[in-house]
Scaffold this motif. Sequence first.
Motif, short mmCIF file in Angstrom:
data_model
loop_
_atom_site.label_atom_id
_atom_site.label_comp_id
_atom_site.label_asym_id
_atom_site.label_seq_id
_atom_site.Cartn_x
_atom_site.Cartn_y
_atom_site.Cartn_z
N ASP A 345 0.84 -1.21 0.00
CA ASP A 345 0.00 0.00 0.00
C ASP A 345 0.86 1.25 0.00
O ASP A 345 0.58 2.22 -0.70
N ALA A 346 1.93 1.24 0.82
CA ALA A 346 2.80 2.41 0.89
C ALA A 346 3.48 2.62 -0.47
O ALA A 346 3.59 3.74 -0.96
N GLU A 347 3.90 1.54 -1.09
CA GLU A 347 4.56 1.68 -2.39
C GLU A 347 3.59 2.22 -3.44
O GLU A 347 3.94 3.10 -4.23
N ALA A 348 2.36 1.70 -3.40
CA ALA A 348 1.37 2.17 -4.37
C ALA A 348 1.13 3.68 -4.20
O ALA A 348 0.97 4.42 -5.16
N MET A 349 1.12 4.11 -2.94
CA MET A 349 0.91 5.53 -2.66
C MET A 349 2.05 6.37 -3.24
O MET A 349 1.83 7.39 -3.91
N LEU A 350 3.28 5.93 -3.04
CA LEU A 350 4.43 6.67 -3.56
C LEU A 350 4.42 6.70 -5.09
O LEU A 350 4.72 7.73 -5.71
#
Length: 494
Positions: A345-350
Amino acid sequence: MSTMPTLTLYNTLTRTKEDFAPLDSANVRMYVCGPTVYDYAHIGNARPMIVFDVLFRLLRHLYGENNVTYARNITDVDDKINARAFERWSRQRPLLAEMRDLTEGTVAQFNKDLKALNVLDPTHTPRATDFVANGAEPMDMVRIIDKLVARGVAYAAEGHVLFSPSKMDKLPGAPRYGALSKRNRDDMLAGARVDIAPYKRDPMDFVLWKPSNPDTEPGWHSPWGFGRPGWHIECSAMAGALLGEQFDIHGGGIDLVFPHHENEIAQSCCAFGLDKMASVWMHNGFLQVEGRKMSKSDGNFVTIDELLTTTKFGGRAWPGEVLRLAMLKTHYRQPIDWTVRALQDAEAMLIKWGAALRGSGVSFHPRSEPSAQHADVVRALADDLNLQKAITLMHGWANEADRADFSNAHFLVAAGRFLGLEPQKWDRRPSPATFEAVANDTIEPLIALRLAARRAKNFAESDRIRDEFVAMGIVLKDGKDADGNPTTTWEVKR
Ligand code: AMP
Ligand code: ZN
């Protein structure tokens, strides 16, 4: 400074959020308990490093870069370290030198880990062994212990020196022992899992100094014989030497409230004749992995280095920015569950933020102009580090970043930098080689699962798996083989 927001911080001492008022606004002082460097640091250890790094950045913004002093220690003497040093010891040099050599390696690795997480260097990173009995240092551990004995709150017995909480409670002006953790005597006895030792006058008494066997354990000469310090006295000495007898903020993980921080307060207040050590005590919540306490025997123990450079967690390596954002997405006082899903999720956000910037045509190096919107992020953080609010604001700007108006993209870049998330790296994905390395174990089985879901016409499941690939930065190509059977190939999205 009139436009600056008021900083409020949750204080474990009072269990309330309070307006922050530094003792000296030209020198705001913060101490954070760092790692015990017997081995590589685990991802739980990274949490206080990242949380207090954000606070350090915020304090520098609010009070001025040169007006904040941040000390974060290294505990480089401890029974596990001593035992490892002894194992390696060839007796060609003093055991202390062997120990130093061992911890040089783990400290260098820790610094490398923190660089990858974009954690700023604190002003001071003291090592406990430099503050034990340093003749030139007026605030070393031996001198503080000496003062505690002289004030009648500590006593020597069989090569040990012990601190007596019951004597502290009779010392005029000293705080009550247990005031930070709000525990009574029975709770404290249970919580500290205290040893009943013959040299202790009371089971509550804790060790300031203990004897070392010169043949097997490192030590220093002291008025009480050859020995080594207890853990708690290390932080009283390092904080006192570098920040002064009284300072503003003391931080660490929630596990340290009792006994470590309670004992630091006891030592420093009694030695220096004060009613408080630090004004604000801050504690980050604990990190667990995939719903369970991290433990080596459970196989869910993961180091910072393993996350960054191996495929141990989730079948791939993770960029430092992803780890940092995943850590920032949970409020610092809440427990955090470290899962593959959360990292995806964090990677998708970045990746989304990176795409928004690219789409807006804004370079990653806009001149940072002070802006009302950027101030909104500062205001959110000034509210006891409300990172969720800051991230929501950034999301809004990413959604509205377009060529017509550069300001949203600029706000996004400025806020990212402020949080230690470098925009140039937002869509940095793991290298194709990382994926190749795990394709057989991770990617192919997942593709097979998705094909099975499609055959069963379970499209919700097949879409969910495709989304999981997207979060990993992998695109799937569906086709048919010569016999007309569905096939799927994959490649790393560029
Ligand atoms: P240690 O090396 O265990 O002394 O810990 C160094 C720092 O990391 C301290 O501030 C601890 O409170 C913190 N810490 C250790 N384990 C965790 C964890 N699982 N979650 C959050 N913080 C932790
Ligand atoms: Zn400490």
